[in-house]
Design a protein around this motif. Structure first.
Motif, mmCIF file in Angstrom:
data_model
loop_
_atom_site.group_PDB
_atom_site.id
_atom_site.type_symbol
_atom_site.label_atom_id
_atom_site.label_comp_id
_atom_site.label_asym_id
_atom_site.label_seq_id
_atom_site.Cartn_x
_atom_site.Cartn_y
_atom_site.Cartn_z
ATOM 1 N N TRP A 30 107.864 -24.100 -54.244
ATOM 2 C CA TRP A 30 107.247 -25.407 -54.018
ATOM 3 C C TRP A 30 108.245 -26.319 -53.319
ATOM 4 O O TRP A 30 109.456 -26.205 -53.523
ATOM 5 N N SER A 31 107.753 -27.201 -52.471
ATOM 6 C CA SER A 31 108.606 -28.179 -51.801
ATOM 7 C C SER A 31 108.017 -29.570 -52.012
ATOM 8 O O SER A 31 106.800 -29.743 -51.924
ATOM 9 N N ASN A 33 108.160 -31.835 -49.992
ATOM 10 C CA ASN A 33 107.808 -32.331 -48.665
ATOM 11 C C ASN A 33 106.904 -31.309 -47.995
ATOM 12 O O ASN A 33 107.369 -30.266 -47.534
ATOM 13 N N ASN A 34 105.600 -31.623 -47.929
ATOM 14 C CA ASN A 34 104.664 -30.652 -47.365
ATOM 15 C C ASN A 34 104.829 -30.476 -45.860
ATOM 16 O O ASN A 34 104.320 -29.519 -45.291
ATOM 17 N N PRO A 37 108.790 -27.542 -45.560
ATOM 18 C CA PRO A 37 108.907 -26.635 -46.703
ATOM 19 C C PRO A 37 110.350 -26.299 -47.071
ATOM 20 O O PRO A 37 110.660 -26.062 -48.238
ATOM 21 N N GLY A 117 102.668 -34.732 -54.224
ATOM 22 C CA GLY A 117 102.360 -33.318 -54.146
ATOM 23 C C GLY A 117 102.273 -32.735 -55.542
ATOM 24 O O GLY A 117 103.055 -33.097 -56.427
ATOM 25 N N PRO A 120 101.023 -25.808 -56.743
ATOM 26 C CA PRO A 120 99.753 -25.084 -56.612
ATOM 27 C C PRO A 120 99.214 -24.513 -57.922
ATOM 28 O O PRO A 120 98.002 -24.469 -58.130
ATOM 29 N N SER A 151 96.188 -39.318 -46.999
ATOM 30 C CA SER A 151 96.190 -37.927 -47.426
ATOM 31 C C SER A 151 95.628 -37.086 -46.298
ATOM 32 O O SER A 151 94.978 -37.595 -45.393
ATOM 33 N N ARG A 152 95.901 -35.813 -46.366
ATOM 34 C CA ARG A 152 95.352 -34.912 -45.366
ATOM 35 C C ARG A 152 93.856 -34.815 -45.571
ATOM 36 O O ARG A 152 93.375 -34.846 -46.703
#
Length: 162
Positions: A30-31, A33-34, A37, A117, A120, A151-152
């Protein structure tokens, strides 16, 4: 359909008490910062080098930290801000609040006052929404600042899922 969190989600300050959970998430890939990575591995290296300094760097209301690396290379000045960790008994994700002193405007390279974030393996529990609700109640470090977020866009559904 997203279900509500099973365990109450809280935002905690980054601390030694919660650091092992954060490290475990980074080690699972996991990062925070999307867009970068590799930031997860960079943070692991920082933690291993100096855990106290790393934790201190996550709360920087005066923007004293180093410049911020951009996805395409290069750096930009750091904005004042701080990170909180989402916690339900274990690490779930992080939320970062940032601002620019004296204005509600943000530089073009900054997508919003709040970045967040969720790991997952904690998805579909309503943690992003709950974390954002909690973040709106966080004490603001910039007097008079308002909070906006971006957001995306949601992924397009496939013909099969309609």
């Amino acid at each position: 359909m997203t279900s509500e969190p099973r365990t109450p989600l809280q935002l905690v300050w980054p601390s030694h008490e919660h650091l092992a959970g954060y490290i475990a998430a980074l080690e699972r890939g996991w990062s925070p910062n999307n867009l970068r990575p590799e930031a997860g591995q960079e943070e692991l290296a920082q933690i291993h080098a100096d855990p106290e300094r790393f934790l201190t760097s996550l709360v920087d209301p005066e923007a004293k930290g180093p410049p911020v690396a951009l996805p395409g290379g290069g750096t930009v000045p750091r904005l004042p801000g701080y990170r909180r960790w989402m916690w339900d008994g274990e690490f779930c994700g992080s939320i970062q609040l940032r601002w620019q002193p004296g204005t509600n405007a943000l530089p073009i390279y900054c997508l919003g006052h709040i970045g967040y974030g969720v790991v997952p393996w904690k998805g579909n529990r309503g943690y992003a929404k709950a974390g954002l609700r909690c973040a709106r109640c966080c004490p603001r470090r910039a007097p008079g600042a308002s909070i906006t977020s971006t957001s995306r866009p949601a992924p397009k559904t496939s013909p099969r899922s309609r």
